[in-house]
Design an enzyme around this catalytic site. Structure first.
Site, short mmCIF file in Angstrom:
data_model
loop_
_atom_site.label_atom_id
_atom_site.label_comp_id
_atom_site.label_asym_id
_atom_site.label_seq_id
_atom_site.Cartn_x
_atom_site.Cartn_y
_atom_site.Cartn_z
N SER A 162 21.77 15.87 45.86
CA SER A 162 22.73 16.95 45.65
C SER A 162 24.10 16.37 45.29
CB SER A 162 22.84 17.80 46.92
OG SER A 162 23.79 18.82 46.75
N GLY A 163 24.67 16.87 44.21
CA GLY A 163 25.98 16.40 43.76
C GLY A 163 25.93 15.26 42.79
N THR A 204 22.24 19.46 37.63
CA THR A 204 22.39 20.76 36.95
C THR A 204 23.20 20.61 35.67
OG1 THR A 204 22.28 21.91 39.08
CG2 THR A 204 23.23 23.12 37.23
N ASN A 251 28.59 19.14 47.51
CA ASN A 251 28.66 19.59 46.12
C ASN A 251 29.10 21.04 46.09
OD1 ASN A 251 28.29 20.07 43.43
ND2 ASN A 251 26.07 19.81 43.43
N SER A 307 25.88 23.22 44.27
CA SER A 307 24.60 22.59 44.57
C SER A 307 23.45 23.55 44.29
CB SER A 307 24.58 22.16 46.04
OG SER A 307 23.32 21.64 46.39
N SER A 308 22.45 23.06 43.56
CA SER A 308 21.24 23.87 43.32
C SER A 308 20.42 23.89 44.59
CB SER A 308 20.42 23.28 42.17
OG SER A 308 21.12 23.32 40.97
N GLY A 335 16.55 15.66 44.67
CA GLY A 335 16.18 14.30 45.01
C GLY A 335 15.94 14.19 46.52
N GLU A 383 16.49 13.91 50.31
CA GLU A 383 17.57 14.38 51.17
C GLU A 383 17.40 13.75 52.55
OE1 GLU A 383 18.76 18.65 49.15
OE2 GLU A 383 17.98 18.61 51.20
#
Length: 1007
Positions: free
Chosen positions: A104-105, A109, A156, A159-160, A384, A386
């Protein structure tokens, strides 16, 4: 291999590292990040660093630079891998996919949006409307999915919180014709609870801060609502108000109807109101405290308020004998049911939006016979690994997904290498690598894997807790090398008893907390809520809940658990990717502070490890680090060999490449394929590159010298030709001008106006000065001819009029040029019939006394005396003096002023007859000339000015200053400054002076 950049930017392809170690890898990654090079290759894999700043590398010029180019022709870029996937799809009619991964981040995206932007830019050059429509929907769908699927986290701002795989369909021309979106594991628990400092999904804040909330019974402050209270104070780079407008526009462009858009936001508002519904228990039953919120929910969901309350407080249960009973909730169960309903509402809404977009962009009326082969490019934007301080069920699923993708990644990379070596006839050497199948089996293996154990715990009758699930894993997985817990490792104090278990993932060890595993896996939602929404009178909401049509006695089949659903979707995803030619984008987050300057070595090294990038380099280099077709290799390095520069005479390009290799002594470090040269170590390649780098400036200088010489010679010949043409043309233009002038002025002496009316031809630039002189000569000649016709007696008047015209410069409205100038008006019988004879005698006597020879001007005037009074006087100007006369006393001389004292004149630009005579003694004379019977109402000021100026110029050989004032005349009287203005006055018969604050005012009649 990527096009070589300067050594100051590091290696543009990690395959070219001298030594494949983590230290070398990190040093190169850090150098490129600090130099602003955020993309690096590992063969055909792109490693992308999040720059945390806007970069001007995605515009039209960059798109044009990468369009149709090979990977090695330009520096590493997302556009290069996008173009490679598009070319493979179009040229070989092969389905391809681009897999984007990272934590994330890391920029996944944004990377997917730039890939979509590039594909949209290079397709549909003919601008067909139906293709443009598909492209717009595909691009706008990103905006909508971000609003409903993204949220601000501590890592982020955007973040998605779901995985996305998008298939883009292309026709035989390579133009997009449709697409399909799959979403994976939406983090719906975020709807009801967020960690400290994080926000709910963007859509809630966009509705509150950007929407019209009156119709939804909402307030604009997110802190009012339980589900958005945590994120109400969080700072974010997103502008919720502007984003809401963009989402509304995107929904309309995609094709959502107004009713559908309204329903979407009604559901969001319902969720916010649900979160604010409190419960209270009196020990026997539970009651809803806030009935107003319930009424809002009922209105927004188009359901009955009593049924909403009943669904929140009761659960319908079917007994074994088929009897249906209603079981009341405890307060805890009511809160659980409310939150589960909120999560389900949002999950169904998100799934419906994705499905609605798919219905709009799906390929319609496709016929392979008519339309040709339909090919696909897939874009996977997936989470990815986590690893948090507290890892729960969501992290377990996400990390399982990454294990599956890593397994596919290694298999496909090795498979691609194997296939290429087989095609080129190169012997393949087996490569040892870590096979993570053992970890995948640990999670998904039937009857023995963690998911199976979790499902078994969820299906067990009776009270089953998360701790019991952990105990079951400890028993069944005790001997597995990649599983451990505190019970199995009592000395490991980083885990707690009856709470934690650890999996040794390929990316590192992850400790999971079992708390909530069972509830999240069951994903329990009471059937009463499903039936409530199915019976909504809103058709959009009813469509989202098709399973609500079953009665309580009909619902018999237990639904699949969340883990099983996710496992099946990931297996399906892997199968889709396995049948496509993959391209990879591995995203890395440089730091946790979102700084464009900071490179956190430990943080980046951790990501490099769990993304398997170093392993990827090793796999790529295990065989041959570099390969390229003979023609391209020859084109790049032919200048390093005397037998191949500038062009070789050998039988084939392969022979020429062998000559280059032999000259540099690389025979033992290369292999020759059918169409490509394979180089084993980067050292050989760098030797060639260094020699090429030395030769390129020499070749460039040589080519520049030759080309500049050729340009100079061409320019010289062109300039000579130009000058020759210009010379001939100039001579022609000069002669043509002379001929034209001669033709027009041939008979000028016999013309009535001596050629004044003839229009002169426009001269060429070379004759501009000559033309000016010629025109002036003609005007002088014409003037001379005109002067010859004037009688000598009229010459004095002509000179005076010319002087007046010159002195007044056309600034005065009337100068009296059109009439005859009499000069001596006091002696003129026609102008002063009663007094002219008396003035004539006076004039003779004064002439004898003062011995003047000529009267320049005489006439009546209105004058200001030394007492600032205006009186009628006569004025006489001779070649020696200016006389002020008293007409009533036989023209008695009141004042005699030598003409030499006169320094200048001032008049106005109007039609008044005021004149100021400036004296060297600063005692100026102010007067207003009066008309006689001759030429009444005609100007006499111009005559006085012209006469005096002509006399001073011709006789005294000096100039006389004449000033034309717009409205105000400045003068001195007895040394004091005065101003005189001219004003009109109704009823004023004759012009007259009146005293004013600063001097005098000349009142003149209105007509």
């Amino acid at each position: 291999m990527a096009e070589m950049e300067g050594l100051e930017f590091g290696k543009s392809d990690f395959v070219l590292l001298d030594e494949v170690t983590m230290e070398e890898f990190m040093e190169n990654l850090k150098l490129r990040f600090e130099k602003g090079r955020i993309y690096t290759y590992i063969g055909e894999v792109v490693v992308s660093m999040n720059p945390y700043r806007e970069m001007d590398i995605y515009g039209k010029d960059t798109i044009d630079a990468y369009r149709g180019r090979e990977l090695y022709e330009n520096p590493p870029h997302l556009f290069a891998v996008s173009d490679a996937a598009y070319k493979a799809m179009k040229r070989r009619a092969k389905d391809t996919c681009i897999v984007i991964s990272g934590e994330s981040g890391a920029g996944k995206t944004e990377a997917s949006k730039y890939i979509m932007q590039y594909i949209a830019a290079i397709t549909n050059p003919s601008q067909r409307a139906e293709v443009e429509s598909v492209k717009n929907v595909l691009l706008k769908s990103n905006c909508v999915l971000e609003a409903f699927g993204n949220a601000k986290t501590n890592r982020n701002d955007n973040s998605s919180r779901f995985g996305k795989y998008m298939d883009i369909n292309f026709n035989f021309n390579g133009d997009p014709t449709g697409g399909h979106i799959n979403n994976y594991l939406l983090e719906k628990s975020r709807v009801v609870q967020q960690q400290e400092g994080e926000r709910n999904f963007h859509s809630f804040y966009q509705l509150l801060r950007g929407g019209s909330n009156d119709s939804f019974h909402l307030q604009s402050d997110p802190s009012v609502y339980v589900y958005t209270k945590e994120g109400s104070t969080s700072t974010t780079s997103n502008n919720d108000h502007a984003s809401h407008k963009a989402v509304m526009n995107a929904l309309e462009v995609i094709g959502f109807s107004k009713e559908e858009i309204l329903s979407i936001y009604q559901i969001l508002a319902s969720i916010l109101h649900l979160g604010n519904v409190p419960f209270e228990s009196d020990g026997e039953s539970v009651q809803v405290l806030d009935l107003e919120s319930v009424n809002y929910i009922s209105e927004l969901t188009a359901t009955d308020p009593d049924k909403v309350i009943k669904s929140l407080l009761y659960r319908t249960v079917a007994t074994g004998g088929g009897e249906v009973i209603e079981k009341g909730h405890t307060e805890e169960e009511a809160c659980f049911g409310r939150d589960a309903f909120s999560k389900a509402l949002y999950e169904r809404l998100f799934g419906w939006i994705v499905g609605r977009i798919n219905n709009i962009i799906e390929v319609k009326d496709y016929n392979p016979v008519l339309h040709g082969k339909n090919t696909v490019i897939g874009v996977l934007d997936i989470y990815g690994f986590e690893i948090f301080d507290n890892n729960s069920f969501e992290q377990f699923c996400i990390n399982y997904c990454n294990e599956k993708l890593q397994q596919l990644f290694i298999e496909l990379i090795l498979q691609q290498e194997q296939n290429e070596y087989n095609r080129e006839g190169i012997q393949w050497q087996h490569i040892d690598y870590f096979d993570n199948q053992i970890i995948v089996d640990l999670v998904e293996q039937p009857h023995k894997g963690i998911i199976s154990i979790l499902d078994e715990a969820c299906l067990t009758v009776g009270k089953v807790t998360d701790t019991m699930f952990l105990d079951s894993m400890d028993v069944k997985l005790a001997k597995h090398p990649h599983y451990s817990s505190r019970k199995l490792s009592p000395t490991d104090k980083t885990m707690d008893f009856q709470k934690h278990f650890r999996i040794r993932h390929y990316a590192g060890d992850v400790t999971y907390s079992v708390e909530g595993f069972l509830d999240k896996n069951r994903d329990l939602l009471f059937q009463d809520f499903k039936r409530l929404m199915y019976h909504s009178s809103n058709p959009v909401m009813k469509e989202m809940w098709p399973d609500g049509q079953l009665g309580i006695t009909e619902v018999t089949k237990r639904p699949l658990t969340a883990a099983n659903l996710f496992k099946n979707s990931i297996i399906s995803l892997v199968d889709k990717l396995a049948c496509k030619e993959p391209y990879y984008v591995r995203c890395i987050k440089p730091n946790e502070l979102k700084s464009p300057l900071l490179f956190d070595d430990a943080r980046c090294q951790h990501q490099v490890a769990y993304l398997g990038l170093l392993e990827n380099v090793m796999v790529r280099r295990a065989g041959f680090a570099y390969r390229q077709p003979y023609a391209r290799f020859l084109q790049r390095y032919k200048m390093t060999c005397e037998y191949t520069w500038p062009n070789h005479l050998m039988d084939s390009d392969r022979d020429a490449v062998e000559a280059i290799v032999k000259q540099h002594g690389f025979q033992n470090d290369v292999a020759y394929g059918h169409t490509k040269l394979f180089v084993r170590t980067p050292r050989s390649l760098f030797t060639l590159e260094q020699e090429r780098a030395v030769l390129i400036p020499i070749l460039v200088l040589f080519l520049q010298k030759v080309w500049r010489g050729a340009l100079a010679r061409m320019r010289c010949r062109r300039m000579r030709a130009i000058h020759t043409i210009m010379g001939c043309y100039k001579r022609y233009k000069v002669k043509a001008h002379f001929w034209e002038v001669e033709q027009r002025f041939t008979n000028v002496r016999n013309m009535a106006d001596y050629g004044k009316s003839i229009e002169w031809p426009t001269p060429p630039a070379a004759l501009t000065q000559f033309h000016t002189i010629t025109v002036m000569l003609h005007r002088r000649w014409w003037a001379r001819q005109m002067v010859k016709k004037i009688p000598p007696s009229d010459m004095l008047e002509i000179r005076a009029k010319v002087a007046a015209l010159t002195a007044l410069s056309g600034e005065r409205k009337d100068c009296g040029l059109s009439r005859a100038w009499e000069r001596d008006y006091l002696a003129n019988v026609r102008d002063c019939p009663q007094s002219s004879s008396g003035f004539a005698r006076f004039s003779r006597e004064l002439r004898n006394k003062d011995e003047y020879s000529q009267v320049l001007f005489s006439g009546f005037c209105r004058k200001v005396n030394r007492f600032n009074k205006s009186t009628d006087r006569g004025v006489l100007v001779t070649d020696k003096c200016i006389y002020k006369l008293e007409p009533k006393k036989q023209y008695k001389v009141l004042k005699r002023i030598p003409l030499d004292n006169l320094t200048g004149l001032s008049v106005t630009s109007g039609v008044d007859q005021m004149v100021a005579l400036h004296m060297s003694s600063q005692d100026d004379v102010l007067l207003c000339l009066q008309h006689g019977e001759l030429f009444p109402d005609r100007d006499r000021v111009g005559e006085l000015v012209g006469t005096l100026v002509d006399h001073f110029t011709r006789v005294k050989k000096t100039s006389l200053s004449v000033k034309v004032c717009p409205s105000t005349i400045r003068l001195h009287m007895r040394g004091k400054p005065k101003t005189v203005t001219v004003e009109t006055k109704v009823g004023q018969a004759n012009a007259d002076f009146k005293k004013s604050k600063d001097g005098f005012v000349l009142w003149v009649p209105t007509n």
